[in-house]
Design a protein around this motif. Structure first.
Motif, PDB file in Angstrom:
ATOM      1  N   CYS A 101       0.803  -1.234   0.000  1.00 45.75           N
ATOM      2  CA  CYS A 101       0.000   0.000   0.000  1.00 45.75           C
ATOM      3  C   CYS A 101       0.837   1.287   0.000  1.00 45.75           C
ATOM      4  O   CYS A 101       0.624   2.149  -0.867  1.00 45.75           O
ATOM      5  N   ASP A 150      -2.212  -7.837  -5.684  1.00 46.95           N
ATOM      6  CA  ASP A 150      -2.626  -6.611  -5.013  1.00 46.95           C
ATOM      7  C   ASP A 150      -3.054  -5.512  -5.988  1.00 46.95           C
ATOM      8  O   ASP A 150      -2.600  -5.480  -7.130  1.00 46.95           O
ATOM      9  N   HIS A 152      -4.517  -1.111  -5.579  1.00 49.22           N
ATOM     10  CA  HIS A 152      -5.098  -0.026  -4.803  1.00 49.22           C
ATOM     11  C   HIS A 152      -5.812   0.903  -5.768  1.00 49.22           C
ATOM     12  O   HIS A 152      -5.246   1.288  -6.784  1.00 49.22           O
ATOM     13  N   TYR A 233      -7.171   0.861   9.216  1.00 45.33           N
ATOM     14  CA  TYR A 233      -7.448   2.075   8.437  1.00 45.33           C
ATOM     15  C   TYR A 233      -8.828   2.079   7.785  1.00 45.33           C
ATOM     16  O   TYR A 233      -9.164   2.998   7.051  1.00 45.33           O
ATOM     17  N   HIS A 282      -8.444  -1.115  -1.148  1.00 45.13           N
ATOM     18  CA  HIS A 282      -7.406  -2.153  -1.232  1.00 45.13           C
ATOM     19  C   HIS A 282      -8.128  -3.443  -1.604  1.00 45.13           C
ATOM     20  O   HIS A 282      -9.144  -3.772  -0.983  1.00 45.13           O
TER      21      HIS A 282
HETATM   22 ZN   LIG Z   1      -3.213  -2.304   0.606  1.00 47.68          ZN
END
Ligand SMILES: [Zn+2]
Length: 405
Positions: A101, A150, A152, A233, A282
């Motif tokens: 991230c 992954d 974002h 978060y 995410h």
């Molecule tokens: Zn992330």
């Protein structure tokens, strides 16, 4: 769905990966058959993500401690990070990255962003390292080095619901193609009694939890809610599945993050010309290669769908004089993108056929003088045998290893 065997046993037989004490606990080395599965999954995801408007980046495996101070990882996740490494002459400390991230936030802020560029979808099969307790390490399912599917997504908060709906659709599509059933979604919320564990104002927690709830409801997905399971978060949707030991575990998650915009000073120019903070989504539908391949091996008892099979055709020449003919066929098929293994052990055929099972090939083919003279071979598959002419073997296999629509 099967879950009869532990993935470690299957992976051993199928030659997927190994662990070595001298290399380090929890740091698997992928073997060619494992890499075939990884690359098939990765190719599949890259194509899908490309179509869905994602852009790919590659970020380094380590970064300065100050980056993880800013992200909050050192505070909230520090126990799961490798100890610092001296990374400069001035004595500055660097850490192996536990998550991608912060690097992606830096990609976002590396240029001026306008509302026209949003949602900005940044993807990476990113390698991360986590200092898991040695007692909890387990084959590929619990490791210290992993590669995540992954991405974002930087989104105008007002468009976050629409984007979450698209991300959910992507998850559902992936699992349908992979043939996965028996999972459900979990809406993972903060715990109002532990406000210190969850960053940011209460109203934003309520608002974003409600967005996730609406998305799951509108999609008609089977879900339940759980307090205290959110990331520090923001709230998330977890994909929960019962694995071989009967416990339900998260195999993937979609998270809303309204904190990183502030922490990383991320902004975009809105349609009215003002500077505005984006929210970050995410997501990782296939989690990590390590975890996901262990799941697929157990789910299918090693008999993976054709497109993921490390060995799609296993050729058994009857004896030495058929070997070069077998090699010729293998080379032509592999030019067409088919993964072929030729058995060079020329002992008892019945024993070799039995032994071939350890690699869980999609098809086996015995090649002797009858097959070579007639041109007809028996393709021995998981659902029985089919006689196919050698001229059509490639087409026959290509149909069976195509990724289902
Ligand atoms: Zn992330």
């Amino acid at each position: 769905m099967s879950f009869q065997f532990d993935h470690r046993q299957l992976a051993d037989e199928m030659e997927i990966f190994f662990l070595n004490e001298e290399i380090g606990a929890g740091l698997p080395v992928w073997l060619p058959n494992g890499v075939a599965i990884r690359e098939s999954l990765e190719g599949f995801m890259k194509k899908l993500e490309n179509k869905a408007g994602y852009q790919r980046v590659v970020s380094p495996h380590l970064a300065k401690g100050s980056l993880y101070d800013r992200s909050g990882h050192l505070r909230a996740f520090g126990d799961n990070m490798y100890p610092p490494i001296k990374g400069s002459e001035e004595g500055e400390h660097y850490y192996l990255k536990p998550m991608n991230c912060p690097h992606h936030h830096k990609v976002f802020s590396s240029s001026l962003r306008s509302y026209r560029q949003l949602p900005l979808r940044i993807a990476e099969y990113g390698q991360v390292y986590r200092f898991e307790n040695s007692g909890s390490l387990k084959g590929l399912s619990r490791v210290r080095g992993l590669s995540q599917n992954d991405a974002h997504i930087y989104v105008n908060p007002k468009d976050s619901k629409q984007e979450i709906l698209s991300v959910l659709e992507l998850h559902e599509y992936c699992y349908r193609v992979l043939g996965l059933k028996g999972y459900r979604y979990r809406l993972s919320k903060s715990d109002k009694n532990r406000p210190n564990d969850f960053d940011g104002p209460q109203e934003l927690w309520c608002e974003s939890e409600e967005i996730l709830r609406q998305c799951l409801t509108e999609k008609g997905l089977d879900f339940f809610e759980a307090d205290g399971e959110a990331a520090f978060y923001g709230p998330k949707i977890d994909v929960q599945m019962k694995l071989n030991h009967g416990h339900e575990e998260s195999i993937a998650s979609i998270q809303i993050d309204f904190n990183s915009g502030e922490k990383f000073d991320l902004s975009f120019i809105s349609s009215s010309g003002e500077s505005q903070r984006p929210w970050v989504i995410h997501r990782a539908p296939l989690g990590s290669h390590e975890r996901f391949v262990s799941l697929l091996l157990e789910y299918y008892d090693g008999a993976l769908p054709g497109w993921l099979c490390p060995v799609q055709l296993y050729i058994l020449p009857v004896n030495e004089e058929h070997l070069s003919f077998a090699e010729d066929i293998a080379s032509k098929l592999s030019d067409n993108g088919i993964r072929v293994f030729v058995d060079h052990n020329l002992g008892s055929l019945s024993k070799r056929i039995l032994f071939a099972h350890r690699l869980r090939p999609l098809f086996k083919m015995v090649l002797g003088k009858n097959e070579i003279s007639s041109g007809d071979v028996s393709m021995q598959g998981r659902d029985g045998d089919r006689i196919v002419n050698l001229r059509h073997v490639s087409d026959f296999l290509l149909k069976r290893i195509a990724i289902p629509e």
